[in-house]
Design an enzyme around this catalytic site. Sequence first.
Site, PDB file in Angstrom:
ATOM      1  N   ILE A 119      -0.506   5.303   2.675  1.00 47.22           N
ATOM      2  CA  ILE A 119       0.379   4.614   1.718  1.00 47.22           C
ATOM      3  C   ILE A 119      -0.353   4.139   0.472  1.00 47.22           C
ATOM      4  CG2 ILE A 119       2.202   3.838   3.292  1.00 47.22           C
ATOM      5  CD1 ILE A 119       0.590   1.203   3.577  1.00 47.22           C
ATOM      6  N   GLY A 120      -1.674   4.267   0.475  1.00 50.50           N
ATOM      7  CA  GLY A 120      -2.396   3.801  -0.705  1.00 50.50           C
ATOM      8  C   GLY A 120      -3.760   4.435  -0.797  1.00 50.50           C
ATOM      9  N   GLY A 122      -7.464   3.803  -2.984  1.00 48.22           N
ATOM     10  CA  GLY A 122      -8.184   2.978  -3.952  1.00 48.22           C
ATOM     11  C   GLY A 122      -9.531   3.599  -4.265  1.00 48.22           C
ATOM     12  N   GLY A 125     -11.536   3.996  -0.758  1.00 41.94           N
ATOM     13  CA  GLY A 125     -10.988   4.572   0.460  1.00 41.94           C
ATOM     14  C   GLY A 125      -9.481   4.621   0.410  1.00 41.94           C
ATOM     15  N   GLU A 126      -8.897   4.445   1.566  1.00 43.11           N
ATOM     16  CA  GLU A 126      -7.449   4.637   1.655  1.00 43.11           C
ATOM     17  C   GLU A 126      -6.800   3.550   2.497  1.00 43.11           C
ATOM     18  OE1 GLU A 126      -7.745   8.467   3.681  1.00 43.11           O
ATOM     19  OE2 GLU A 126      -7.253   7.452   5.548  1.00 43.11           O
ATOM     20  N   VAL A 127      -5.487   3.466   2.374  1.00 40.75           N
ATOM     21  CA  VAL A 127      -4.724   2.531   3.202  1.00 40.75           C
ATOM     22  C   VAL A 127      -3.677   3.351   3.956  1.00 40.75           C
ATOM     23  CG1 VAL A 127      -3.275   0.458   3.222  1.00 40.75           C
ATOM     24  CG2 VAL A 127      -5.032   0.730   1.452  1.00 40.75           C
ATOM     25  N   LYS A 142      -6.942  -0.553   6.116  1.00 39.40           N
ATOM     26  CA  LYS A 142      -7.644  -0.216   4.877  1.00 39.40           C
ATOM     27  C   LYS A 142      -9.033   0.263   5.271  1.00 39.40           C
ATOM     28  CE  LYS A 142      -8.830  -2.423   0.518  1.00 39.40           C
ATOM     29  NZ  LYS A 142      -8.404  -3.497  -0.379  1.00 39.40           N
ATOM     30  N   ASP A 236      -8.669  -9.750 -10.335  1.00 35.03           N
ATOM     31  CA  ASP A 236      -8.121  -8.406 -10.485  1.00 35.03           C
ATOM     32  C   ASP A 236      -6.652  -8.363 -10.072  1.00 35.03           C
ATOM     33  OD1 ASP A 236      -8.150  -5.747 -11.122  1.00 35.03           O
ATOM     34  OD2 ASP A 236      -9.062  -5.091  -9.239  1.00 35.03           O
TER      35      ASP A 236
HETATM   36  N1  LIG Z   1      -1.127  -4.496   3.908  1.00 38.29           N
HETATM   37  C1  LIG Z   1      -0.520  -3.546   3.209  1.00 38.29           C
HETATM   38  N2  LIG Z   1       0.764  -3.201   3.471  1.00 38.29           N
HETATM   39  C2  LIG Z   1       1.374  -2.234   2.755  1.00 38.29           C
HETATM   40  N3  LIG Z   1       0.787  -1.553   1.750  1.00 38.29           N
HETATM   41  C3  LIG Z   1      -0.478  -1.841   1.443  1.00 38.29           C
HETATM   42  C4  LIG Z   1      -1.205  -2.843   2.136  1.00 38.29           C
HETATM   43  N4  LIG Z   1      -2.444  -2.927   1.600  1.00 38.29           N
HETATM   44  C5  LIG Z   1      -2.485  -2.014   0.616  1.00 38.29           C
HETATM   45  N5  LIG Z   1      -1.319  -1.344   0.516  1.00 38.29           N
HETATM   46  C6  LIG Z   1      -0.979  -0.254  -0.426  1.00 38.29           C
HETATM   47  O1  LIG Z   1      -2.173   0.421  -0.768  1.00 38.29           O
HETATM   48  C7  LIG Z   1      -2.431   0.300  -2.173  1.00 38.29           C
HETATM   49  C8  LIG Z   1      -3.926   0.167  -2.403  1.00 38.29           C
HETATM   50  O2  LIG Z   1      -4.375  -0.980  -1.717  1.00 38.29           O
HETATM   51  P1  LIG Z   1      -5.544  -1.864  -2.260  1.00 38.29           P
HETATM   52  O3  LIG Z   1      -5.213  -2.253  -3.667  1.00 38.29           O
HETATM   53  O4  LIG Z   1      -5.805  -2.962  -1.313  1.00 38.29           O
HETATM   54  O5  LIG Z   1      -6.682  -0.792  -2.200  1.00 38.29           O
HETATM   55  P2  LIG Z   1      -8.014  -0.764  -2.978  1.00 38.29           P
HETATM   56  O6  LIG Z   1      -8.877   0.250  -2.340  1.00 38.29           O
HETATM   57  O7  LIG Z   1      -8.554  -2.120  -3.033  1.00 38.29           O
HETATM   58  O8  LIG Z   1      -7.552  -0.316  -4.380  1.00 38.29           O
HETATM   59  P3  LIG Z   1      -7.917  -0.944  -5.750  1.00 38.29           P
HETATM   60  O9  LIG Z   1      -9.285  -1.480  -5.651  1.00 38.29           O
HETATM   61  O10 LIG Z   1      -7.772   0.230  -6.650  1.00 38.29           O
HETATM   62  O11 LIG Z   1      -6.880  -2.025  -6.016  1.00 38.29           O
HETATM   63  C9  LIG Z   1      -1.603  -0.916  -2.621  1.00 38.29           C
HETATM   64  O12 LIG Z   1      -1.252  -0.824  -3.988  1.00 38.29           O
HETATM   65  C10 LIG Z   1      -0.385  -0.797  -1.713  1.00 38.29           C
HETATM   66  O13 LIG Z   1       0.535   0.128  -2.225  1.00 38.29           O
END
Ligand SMILES: Nc1ncnc2c1ncn2[C@@H]1O[C@H](COP(=O)(O)OP(=O)(O)OP(=O)(O)O)[C@@H](O)[C@H]1O
Length: 467
Positions: A119-120, A122, A125-127, A142, A236
């Site tokens: 679903i995500g 970054g 990595g990935e979510v 995550k 951020d």
């Molecule tokens: N607990 C959660 N429930 C549902 N969706 C989530 C959750 N955590 C993250 N996501 C989804 O995953 C996406 C990326 O998550 P997150 O921002 O935490 O990742 P990241 O690796 O830190 O990315 P970045 O550093 O680019 O913000 C979020 O925008 C959201 O759409």
Amino acid sequence: MDSARSWFTKLQTREKSIGKKKELPPNGKESGDDAPSSATKQRVAAAKQYIEKHYKEQMKQVQDRKERRCSLEKKLADADVSEEEVHNILKQFEKKETEYMRLQRHKMSVEDFDLLTMIGKGAFGEVRVCREKTTGNVYAMKKLKKSEMLRRGQVEHVRAERNLLAEVDHHCIVKLYCSFQDSEYLYLIMEYLPGGDMMTLLMRKDTLTEDEARFYVGETVLAIEAIHRHNYIHRDIKPDNLLLDKYGHLRLSDFGLCKPLDYSNFPDLNEKDVTPTKSSSVHGDGKQQSMPKRSQQEQLEHWQKNRRTLAYSTVGTPDYIAPEVLLKKGYGMECDWWSLGAIMYEMLVGYPPFYSDEPMTTCRKIVNWRTHLKFPEEARLTADAKDLISKLLCNVDQRLGTKGAEEIKGHPWFSGLEWDKLYEIEAAYLPQVTDELDTQNFEKFEESSDSVQCSAKTGPWRKVIIP
Ligand SMILES: Nc1ncnc2c1ncn2[C@@H]1O[C@H](COP(=O)(O)OP(=O)(O)OP(=O)(O)O)[C@@H](O)[C@H]1O
């Protein structure tokens, strides 16, 4: 802690007795019968090593927990919170830590989960949605690549994220259930919020009405206030980090992966640089204009076309970062209130206030916000909305929120809003969620490739651009 310590003492006592020299008979030789074989000796040595390592790890965990408690106590002592609040926060901290320790004791690993839809994505990595095999509970996992975090010097930030999530048990903050690692990745197991994120909602809706925006901006104020109470700065905050639960209420996530520093290293970023840039800002007051001028609709289309690419790039979008963060001037909690102003602007206008096709141009516009902050007339913002945004997107000294969230809550744009009931009322939008594994409010990601493949044409939140 006491039990771990007593185990450790017992272990040491046992070690001492094992290490004690056995009294030898006068001839100096051991009686052959009861001497352990070399295989037994090896097994004893291995067991000893294992036990030592195990208890060392336990002691380290206990020590870490103690340090987290000390640091929270120190932060609370410095913060302006009542004794009762301190008591409650510490109680919640212990509850969360105990739950965390319980899951840790189970030695969770990625094998304990069925990995489902991504679903995500970054920078690290990935979510994914996942299901715990034994309980059937659904979570968001995550997964962060350790080598990438190390390379970018982000380990401390990730630790801060884990600590914050474990420390702050608040309805405005995404809950963290446990974290573990293997040789390659660090995993955070969080509650799954099926309502999607604010970025996706905004892509679908173009703009929100002021009433709708008031609901989300209000809940963001409460979330920022909650982390500031624990003396954390997010730095951020952006729509991607504002997640929605199944009722459409907002929670803040993603602490500490601070990409902004990538931008602050940009060599010629300074306040004096006021040269108009090629990509124009939008001018509502008819004064100095850079060319070519785009209408609000054109600017919105450009923004939406670039938005996801920016979100999934390793550098991210700088659109919501405060100027003092970009300029590495030293910054405090006020930087999060700037981000709130930029998000509120985007909700009402359709794109963020300093948007440019080029991220570096955006950075320049941010540090020179005095020249570049404009409200397009077509957006028809009320005077109160413009006033609040202008009081958030300004110099730190004048910025609303510098003396606490109450300053923001008291702004006339929020008049009539019942802050205490905000999380109880019906959300501005009720997301469609059919079951606990439903991911319809997220973009679809392709699994095969390493690089992020996301189809902007999928998902119910897709925005239809009017030609
Ligand atoms: N607990 C959660 N429930 C549902 N969706 C989530 C959750 N955590 C993250 N996501 C989804 O995953 C996406 C990326 O998550 P997150 O921002 O935490 O990742 P990241 O690796 O830190 O990315 P970045 O550093 O680019 O913000 C979020 O925008 C959201 O759409």
